[in-house]
Design an enzyme around this catalytic site. Sequence first.
Site, PDB file in Angstrom:
ATOM      1  CE1 TYR A  39      35.217 -15.680   7.108  1.00 31.66           C
ATOM      2  CE2 TYR A  39      35.466 -15.079   9.123  1.00 31.66           C
ATOM      3  CZ  TYR A  39      35.601 -15.013   8.086  1.00 31.66           C
ATOM      4  OH  TYR A  39      36.166 -13.374   7.530  1.00 31.66           O
ATOM      5  CE  LYS A  65      32.559 -15.018   5.461  1.00 30.11           C
ATOM      6  NZ  LYS A  65      32.661 -14.966   4.378  1.00 30.11           N
TER       7      LYS A  65
HETATM    8  C1  NAY Z   1      33.185 -11.909   6.794  1.00 31.31           C
HETATM    9  O1  NAY Z   1      32.918 -10.713   6.984  1.00 31.31           O
HETATM   10  O2  NAY Z   1      33.549 -12.502   7.956  1.00 31.31           O
HETATM   11  C2  NAY Z   1      33.749 -12.291   5.221  1.00 31.31           C
HETATM   12  O3  NAY Z   1      32.323 -12.097   4.387  1.00 31.31           O
HETATM   13  C3  NAY Z   1      34.750 -12.145   5.035  1.00 31.31           C
HETATM   14  C4  NAY Z   1      34.788 -12.019   3.231  1.00 31.31           C
HETATM   15  C5  NAY Z   1      34.992 -10.453   2.938  1.00 31.31           C
HETATM   16  N1  NAY Z   1      36.418 -10.746   3.463  1.00 31.31           N
HETATM   17  C6  NAY Z   1      37.248  -9.755   3.789  1.00 31.31           C
HETATM   18  C7  NAY Z   1      38.685 -10.309   4.813  1.00 31.31           C
HETATM   19  O4  NAY Z   1      37.030  -8.805   4.156  1.00 31.31           O
HETATM   20  O5  NAY Z   1      33.705  -9.751   0.992  1.00 31.31           O
HETATM   21  C8  NAY Z   1      35.467 -10.688   1.248  1.00 31.31           C
HETATM   22  C9  NAY Z   1      36.677  -8.901   0.902  1.00 31.31           C
HETATM   23  O6  NAY Z   1      35.924  -8.124   1.341  1.00 31.31           O
HETATM   24  C10 NAY Z   1      36.034  -8.788  -0.118  1.00 31.31           C
HETATM   25  O7  NAY Z   1      36.398  -9.592  -1.471  1.00 31.31           O
HETATM   26  C11 NAY Z   1      36.990  -7.549  -0.593  1.00 31.31           C
HETATM   27  O8  NAY Z   1      37.750  -8.418  -1.065  1.00 31.31           O
END
Ligand code: NAY
Length: 289
Positions: free
Chosen positions: A133, A161
Site C-alpha cells: 500500500y 496499490k
Molecule cells: C484507502 O482507503 O486506503 C484508499 O483507497 C486510499 C485512496 C483514497 N485516498 C485517501 C487518502 O482517502 O480514494 C482516494 C481519495 O480519497 C480520493 O482520490 C479523493 O482524493
Amino acid sequence: MRKLYAALMTSFNKDNTINEQGTREMIRYNIDHNEVDGLYVGGSTGESFMQSTEERELVYKIAYEETAGKVDLIAQVGSVDVMEAKKLAKYAVDLGYKTISAVPPFYYHFSFEQIKNYYDMILEGLNTQLIIYSIPALSGVSLSLDQFTKLFDNPKIIGVKYTNNDFLLLQRLRAAFPDKVIYFGTDEMLISALPLGIDGAIGSTFNLNAKRAKAEMAAFDSGDIKKAFELQNVSNDFILDLIDNDLYPSIKLIFEELGVHAGYSKAPMSKPNPAMASGAKKIYETYFK
Ligand code: NAY
C-alpha cells in the site's frame, strides 16, 4: 478486465464505537448497487489507523461475512507495530482473505532494509499474497523503482496499490513489472493512469461513484477517449465538491441521503455540523437526483 474496488468505510456511532449495522449496509450498497469487483478493507478510508486491533479485526470479519464470497476482498493490515500487522494478517488469512495489503511502517523514517524486513516479517509463515500500500502523502514513505524491485523479488508480493501522483514512477513500474498487479488510488486522476496500464482502481469516492468510474474505464478501453474524459470531468466536479465539504464525513452523509445508515466518522475526524450537512445535501441533489 480492469477491476474497481471501493475502499470500504467504517461506520461509527456518535460515541466513536463501531456501528456494525451501518458498516454492513455500506458493504451491501457496494455489492448490490455499485456492483464493485471488490472491497479494500481496513485502509485509510476505513479510518483503520485510528482503531484498536480488535476493532480492525471486527471490520475484517463483518466484510468477510457480509460479502460471502461475492466480491474480492483485500485486508489492509499495515501498522507501525509490526506485531500488530502480523496478528492482523494472520487473523484475516485465517478468516479466508486471499489477499492482504500493508502500508510501509511509518512515523520513524525507517530505512529501506527495515521496511523490507517488516514485509518479510508480516509474510513469514503465512500462505497468502500481499499488495504493497503505497501512499506517500499520508505515510511519508516513498519507495523508488529500485526499492519496489527488491520488494517484488518476493513472489508473495504480487503488486501495489499505488496512491501516488508520480506518473513517471507508475510508467516505470508498469514497464518493468508487466505481471505485477497495479491498482491506482487517486480517484480524480484515474483518466491519467488508464493509458499507463493499471489493472484497476481502489478508492474512497467509488463508494458513491463506482458506476461512473466503471463506465469511464469501459469507455477508455473501447477507444472512446472523449467519453472517458467527459465522465472523469463529472467525477471530478463531484470529488472536488466532496473534498471541499470534508471527504469522509460527507460520503457518509450522502450515504444517509441514499438510505444507507453510514453513521459517523471517528474523532478526531469531524462530526457533521449544519454547514457540512447542507453542503452534503447539495452534493447529493446535484449528482444523485
Ligand atoms: C484507502 O482507503 O486506503 C484508499 O483507497 C486510499 C485512496 C483514497 N485516498 C485517501 C487518502 O482517502 O480514494 C482516494 C481519495 O480519497 C480520493 O482520490 C479523493 O482524493
